[in-house]
Design a protein around this motif. Structure first.
Motif, PDB file in Angstrom:
ATOM      1  N   GLU A 163       0.827  -1.204   0.000  1.00  0.00           N
ATOM      2  CA  GLU A 163       0.000   0.000   0.000  1.00  0.00           C
ATOM      3  C   GLU A 163       0.864   1.258   0.000  1.00  0.00           C
ATOM      4  O   GLU A 163       0.463   2.308  -0.509  1.00  0.00           O
ATOM      5  CB  GLU A 163      -0.924  -0.023   1.222  1.00  0.00           C
ATOM      6  N   GLN A 293      -9.277  -9.463  -7.023  1.00  0.00           N
ATOM      7  CA  GLN A 293      -8.590  -8.393  -7.742  1.00  0.00           C
ATOM      8  C   GLN A 293      -9.147  -8.184  -9.152  1.00  0.00           C
ATOM      9  O   GLN A 293      -9.273  -7.045  -9.601  1.00  0.00           O
ATOM     10  CB  GLN A 293      -7.094  -8.687  -7.802  1.00  0.00           C
ATOM     11  N   TYR A 298     -10.562  -5.263  -6.360  1.00  0.00           N
ATOM     12  CA  TYR A 298      -9.916  -4.858  -5.113  1.00  0.00           C
ATOM     13  C   TYR A 298      -8.419  -4.634  -5.318  1.00  0.00           C
ATOM     14  O   TYR A 298      -7.774  -5.323  -6.099  1.00  0.00           O
ATOM     15  CB  TYR A 298     -10.084  -5.930  -4.050  1.00  0.00           C
ATOM     16  N   ARG A 299      -7.873  -3.659  -4.584  1.00  0.00           N
ATOM     17  CA  ARG A 299      -6.428  -3.483  -4.514  1.00  0.00           C
ATOM     18  C   ARG A 299      -5.834  -4.615  -3.675  1.00  0.00           C
ATOM     19  O   ARG A 299      -6.556  -5.313  -2.952  1.00  0.00           O
ATOM     20  CB  ARG A 299      -6.071  -2.134  -3.870  1.00  0.00           C
ATOM     21  N   LEU A 301      -4.191  -4.690  -0.890  1.00  0.00           N
ATOM     22  CA  LEU A 301      -4.499  -4.582   0.540  1.00  0.00           C
ATOM     23  C   LEU A 301      -5.938  -4.983   0.829  1.00  0.00           C
ATOM     24  O   LEU A 301      -6.213  -5.724   1.780  1.00  0.00           O
ATOM     25  CB  LEU A 301      -4.240  -3.156   1.026  1.00  0.00           C
ATOM     26  N   ILE A 302      -6.866  -4.509   0.012  1.00  0.00           N
ATOM     27  CA  ILE A 302      -8.271  -4.837   0.238  1.00  0.00           C
ATOM     28  C   ILE A 302      -8.512  -6.327   0.017  1.00  0.00           C
ATOM     29  O   ILE A 302      -9.293  -6.958   0.736  1.00  0.00           O
ATOM     30  CB  ILE A 302      -9.181  -3.993  -0.680  1.00  0.00           C
ATOM     31  N   SER A 303      -7.817  -6.914  -0.949  1.00  0.00           N
ATOM     32  CA  SER A 303      -7.930  -8.355  -1.165  1.00  0.00           C
ATOM     33  C   SER A 303      -7.471  -9.131   0.068  1.00  0.00           C
ATOM     34  O   SER A 303      -8.102 -10.116   0.476  1.00  0.00           O
ATOM     35  CB  SER A 303      -7.079  -8.781  -2.365  1.00  0.00           C
ATOM     36  N   LEU A 305      -7.354  -7.971   3.205  1.00  0.00           N
ATOM     37  CA  LEU A 305      -8.314  -7.731   4.289  1.00  0.00           C
ATOM     38  C   LEU A 305      -9.577  -8.563   4.094  1.00  0.00           C
ATOM     39  O   LEU A 305     -10.199  -8.999   5.071  1.00  0.00           O
ATOM     40  CB  LEU A 305      -8.658  -6.246   4.369  1.00  0.00           C
ATOM     41  N   ALA A 306      -9.960  -8.781   2.837  1.00  0.00           N
ATOM     42  CA  ALA A 306     -11.161  -9.568   2.570  1.00  0.00           C
ATOM     43  C   ALA A 306     -10.990 -11.022   3.006  1.00  0.00           C
ATOM     44  O   ALA A 306     -11.980 -11.697   3.328  1.00  0.00           O
ATOM     45  CB  ALA A 306     -11.491  -9.507   1.077  1.00  0.00           C
TER      46      ALA A 306
END
Length: 518
Positions: A163, A293, A298-299, A301-303, A305-306
């Protein structure tokens, strides 16, 4: 007589923390570069084949060397082997910071996997060989929960680093963590096999060859096809080397691994369970990270966190599942847990290109609940199947089963995904200009790059490619889920129940138990 476990001393808590931190690091490293592959390709010029070996070189070296590494720890000292493994891991992780290019990155990952092979069995055998049965059960539960969540932690940590920094921050962080843990490991009491038997070089050579060839066949199958001559040759040679390994181990006075152990229902069922757990886990991780992704946008980081919610059920249930196995036997948590894993995978087979995060979350939670139920009892069954002096080898069998399972899972899921995508996207290729057919047919990532370059006019093609990817994912999760349910039934019959449980091996020698708990 008081049968309740005594409270853990501060020294014992430190040993458990250090062992779990070390194994979490090397497991996290297996999956840490998943989210960084697009940037690695862009910055280093790595081809798709090189990207595959950047990931798989680590797994291959780990799987080949973990069994002889465990035996060396039993003979020469598990603390020394742990420290040496962490030093090699740290140096290898730092290598891409000074030597650039995809080839050097593959070399660094392979050497790092060799270091990890010495770390993984040492962390478990240090815990189990130095503890009485009642304390060992909880320690194994914590260790197994850490391993189960390690891959997700690796994906999450790499997402956080990327990130703000480039992909090179990932190996830099691994190097720092490895160096710190190597220093900290010097505080752990030494332990080893009191008999110090002769090392079995021919067993080590044939065992490593068998595992290596089978893993290479599994890793090359997605790119070359399962019927490719190289894949068939590697698989056949691996099976032949495995047969030679078994014959050698049955004849030598001090075998690297007594293959008769696999006839024990607890040891054998635990080994199969561990292999299947990692097979479906790493196969799924490869699929879901791409879905997050490429489909949901999703970026990294979001991937990451998911996927993080998967950790909680795995860790929490790993703490209580050993008690369930002690109370009811290995059969119940193994069968129920694998059924839940299979059901979660079959629910993921309902995904479409229009699915939301919630549609993915609840099947992942079902699956992680099943993994939490099965992980610790399987590891405990493997460890309890051998005397304490041989816990390094038992830990190595546990780790080898994980690595071979992970390689097979990645290969199986990747092959099915690629075949499903290609089959579904083929009708659209006839209407495309020749120069863009290859990237569109190769992968969803390639298709989306083409459609982004063309612009809004290519939106229907992008939608069709996403549907083709979802089709391949559904097929892969359906196969993984069906396979898991079949294994659940087989282990439900084979794994021992409470009545069939064997008495535990004697408590480890008092000197080490006193040193680790003082």
């Amino acid at each position: 007589m008081d049968t309740h476990p005594s409270p853990w001393s501060a020294r014992l808590r430190w040993v458990v923390l250090l062992s779990c931190s070390a194994v979490a690091l090397v497991v996290a490293s297996m999956a840490a570069l998943y989210t960084a592959l697009p940037e690695i390709a862009a910055r280093t010029g790595a081809t798709q084949s090189q990207l595959t070996w950047i990931i798989d070189g680590y797994t291959l070296a780990l799987a080949c060397l973990v069994l002889p590494a465990g035996a060396l720890g039993d003979r020469y000292g598990r603390r020394g082997v742990l420290i040496a493994g962490l030093v090699v891991f740290a140096l290898a992780s730092a290598l891409p910071l000074v030597l650039h290019g995809p080839v050097w990155l593959i070399v660094a990952r392979t050497v790092g996997g060799a270091g990890a092979a010495f770390v993984m069995p040492s962390t478990l055998s240090i815990l189990t060989s130095g503890l009485p049965r009642e304390q060992r059960t909880l320690a194994v539960g914590i260790w197994a929960g850490t391993v189960g969540g390690g891959a997700v932690l690796g994906i999450l940590g790499s997402g956080l680093l990327m990130e703000w920094w480039t992909w090179e921050s990932i190996p830099a962080a691994m190097a720092v963590c490895g160096a710190v843990l190597a220093v900290a490991a010097c505080t752990v009491p030494e332990s080893l096999d009191s008999a110090r038997p002769a090392f079995d070089p021919w067993g080590a050579l044939t065992g490593a060859t068998a595992v290596g060839l089978v893993v290479v066949a599994a890793l090359e199958a997605p790119q070359r096809g399962w019927l490719d001559p190289l894949v068939i040759a590697c698989a056949a040679a691996g099976l032949a080397a495995g047969a030679a390994f078994a014959l050698i181990e049955l004849r030598v006075a001090h075998p690297l691994l007594d293959v008769r152990l696999f006839a024990d229902r607890g040891f054998g069922a635990g080994t199969v369970s561990v292999a299947v757990q990692f097979l479906v886990s790493f196969g799924l991780f490869m699929l879901i990270v791409q879905f997050f992704q490429l489909i949901l946008g999703y970026r990294p980081l979001i991937s990451a966190l998911a996927m993080a919610p998967m950790i909680a059920p795995m860790v929490l249930l790993s703490l209580i599942s050993p008690w369930i196995a002690q109370r009811f036997g290995l059969r119940l948590p193994t069968a129920v847990g694998l059924v839940l894993v299979g059901v979660g995978l079959l629910c993921l087979a309902l995904l479409t290109a229009d699915s939301t995060f919630v549609d993915i979350l609840w099947p992942l939670l079902i699956m992680s609940t099943g993994l939490g139920l099965t992980a610790a009892p399987a590891t405990a069954a493997i460890v309890d199947g051998v005397p304490p002096d041989k816990h390094g080898v038992a830990a190595a069998v546990n780790d080898a089963a994980r690595e071979v399972g992970a390689a097979l899972g990645i290969a199986l899921a990747g092959s099915i995904l690629a075949a499903g995508y290609t089959h579904h996207i083929t009708p659209a290729l006839t209407h495309l200009p020749p120069e863009i057919r290859d990237p569109v047919s190769n992968s969803l990532a390639g298709a989306l790059q083409v459609t982004d370059h063309i612009g809004p006019a290519a939106a229907p093609l992008a939608t069709f490619a996403e549907q083709a990817f979802a089709h391949g994912l559904r097929t892969a999760t359906l196969v993984l889920g069906g396979l898991t349910l079949v294994v659940a039934v087989l282990l439900g019959v084979w794994a021992p129940g409470r009545v069939a449980r064997k008495p535990p091996h004697p408590t480890p020698t008092p000197d080490f138990a006193e040193r680790i708990d003082s």
